[in-house]
Motif scaffolding. Structure first.
Motif, short mmCIF file in Angstrom:
data_model
loop_
_atom_site.label_atom_id
_atom_site.label_comp_id
_atom_site.label_asym_id
_atom_site.label_seq_id
_atom_site.Cartn_x
_atom_site.Cartn_y
_atom_site.Cartn_z
N GLN A 15 44.48 -7.68 44.42
CA GLN A 15 45.74 -7.53 44.12
C GLN A 15 46.00 -6.00 44.26
O GLN A 15 47.19 -5.68 44.20
N ALA A 16 44.94 -5.19 44.46
CA ALA A 16 45.39 -3.57 44.89
C ALA A 16 45.45 -3.29 46.19
O ALA A 16 45.89 -2.30 46.49
N GLU A 17 45.11 -4.25 47.32
CA GLU A 17 44.97 -4.10 48.64
C GLU A 17 46.50 -3.53 49.10
O GLU A 17 46.62 -2.60 50.03
N ALA A 18 47.57 -4.11 48.75
CA ALA A 18 48.79 -3.66 49.35
C ALA A 18 49.11 -2.35 48.69
O ALA A 18 49.85 -1.65 49.41
N LEU A 19 48.91 -2.10 47.33
CA LEU A 19 49.05 -0.88 46.82
C LEU A 19 48.35 0.17 47.41
O LEU A 19 48.89 1.30 47.69
N GLU A 20 47.21 0.02 47.64
CA GLU A 20 46.23 1.07 48.42
C GLU A 20 46.89 1.26 49.77
O GLU A 20 46.94 2.55 49.97
N GLN A 21 47.40 0.39 50.64
CA GLN A 21 47.84 0.69 52.00
C GLN A 21 49.17 1.54 51.82
O GLN A 21 49.33 2.42 52.51
N GLU A 22 50.05 1.18 50.71
CA GLU A 22 51.14 2.00 50.64
C GLU A 22 51.01 3.61 50.33
O GLU A 22 51.38 4.44 50.75
N PHE A 23 49.74 3.69 49.45
CA PHE A 23 49.51 4.97 48.99
C PHE A 23 49.20 5.85 50.59
O PHE A 23 49.19 7.00 50.42
N LEU A 24 48.11 4.95 51.08
CA LEU A 24 47.52 5.57 52.35
C LEU A 24 48.74 5.95 53.29
O LEU A 24 48.31 6.97 53.91
N GLN A 25 49.68 5.34 53.51
CA GLN A 25 50.81 5.34 54.49
C GLN A 25 51.95 6.21 54.17
O GLN A 25 52.49 6.75 55.14
#
Length: 260
Positions: A15-25
């Motif tokens: 559930q956190a992967e999409a949020l993690e990718q946004e933080f990184l990008q």
């Protein structure tokens, strides 16, 4: 050498992967993400209830409280060769709505902007329900707000509890790593927050007070101790876009006086 800005995301990894990718990008600043769930989610078969009997009933409306509810119900249905009831299906937010739609093979309605139980209960379809039978698919011992409100509005409510949560302790190595690197903490559920705060030793409370916080609702912000609440930014919901907006706001507000 630029020091990375560490962010701890208290969510299950899937559930956190999409949020993690946004933080990184979505940031020019180097970000180091740490994903950690404070609970393990496992299947639960309620010995008092037969899933087949519950799903065989006729319902005016039904809802699942989370992606986990959809995932574990799907596993039960597949194992016992069952089908979901034909009903109007509802979800708290778009992520869970997509997961539920794949399980029930029907359209799923959710609030448009604010994604929480209160917003779901404000939908017109959930207000004129006197005399109707509704189904709630959830985890063992979940929050009672939905059932209590539907019952107060005159509906009969059935539960189907398909998963349960077990605490996942923090190791000393994890805590040491977070203390050294993490400057922001992101959390979207009261359960994750409660287990996390309970697991932090008293001597680490000053570290928590140095961090900024991003929480998914005012209800979560109210659960933070006073010094932590003062450094919290409340997102409009737990949806990825809303949490990202709140995180960007938090980094702008606290970058100057947080040890980034």
């Amino acid at each position: 050498m630029t020091t990375k800005h560490g962010v701890l995301i208290l969510r299950p990894h899937d559930q956190a992967e999409a949020l993690e990718q946004e933080f990184l990008q979505q940031t020019e600043q180097p970000v180091e993400t740490h994903i950690r769930s404070m609970v393990d989610v496992v299947a639960f078969d309620d010995p008092r209830v037969r899933t087949a009997d519950v799903l065989a009933k006729r319902y005016s409306g039904a809802l699942m409280v989370s992606v986990n509810a959809a995932r574990f119900l799907a596993a039960q249905m597949q194992r016992e060769n069952l089908t979901a009831p034909v009903a109007r299906w509802f979800a708290v937010g778009p992520t869970s709505a997509r997961a539920i739609a794949r399980v029930v093979a029907r359209p799923v309605t959710c609030p448009q902007r604010v994604h929480n139980s209160e917003a779901l209960l404000a939908l017109p379809e959930l207000n004129q329900i006197a005399g109707q039978r509704w189904l709630i698919v959830r985890g063992k011992g979940g929050r009672e707000l939905l059932a209590d409100t539907l019952t107060a509005r005159g509906a009969t409510v059935d539960y189907l509890e398909v998963y349960e949560r077990k605490p996942h302790p923090i190791s000393s190595a994890e805590l040491a790593q977070w203390h050294q690197h993490v400057r922001g903490i992101v959390v979207s559920s009261a359960e994750q927050l409660g287990y996390f705060l309970a697991a932090i030793p008293r001597e680490q409370l000053s570290w928590l007070a140095d961090c900024y916080w991003v929480v998914a609702s005012d209800r979560l912000a109210a659960l933070l101790p006073g010094p932590l609440r003062q450094r919290a930014v409340v997102a409009q919901s737990a949806a990825t876009f809303a949490m990202l907006e709140a995180w960007q706001q938090a980094t702008q507000m606290y970058q100057g006086n947080t040890k980034l």
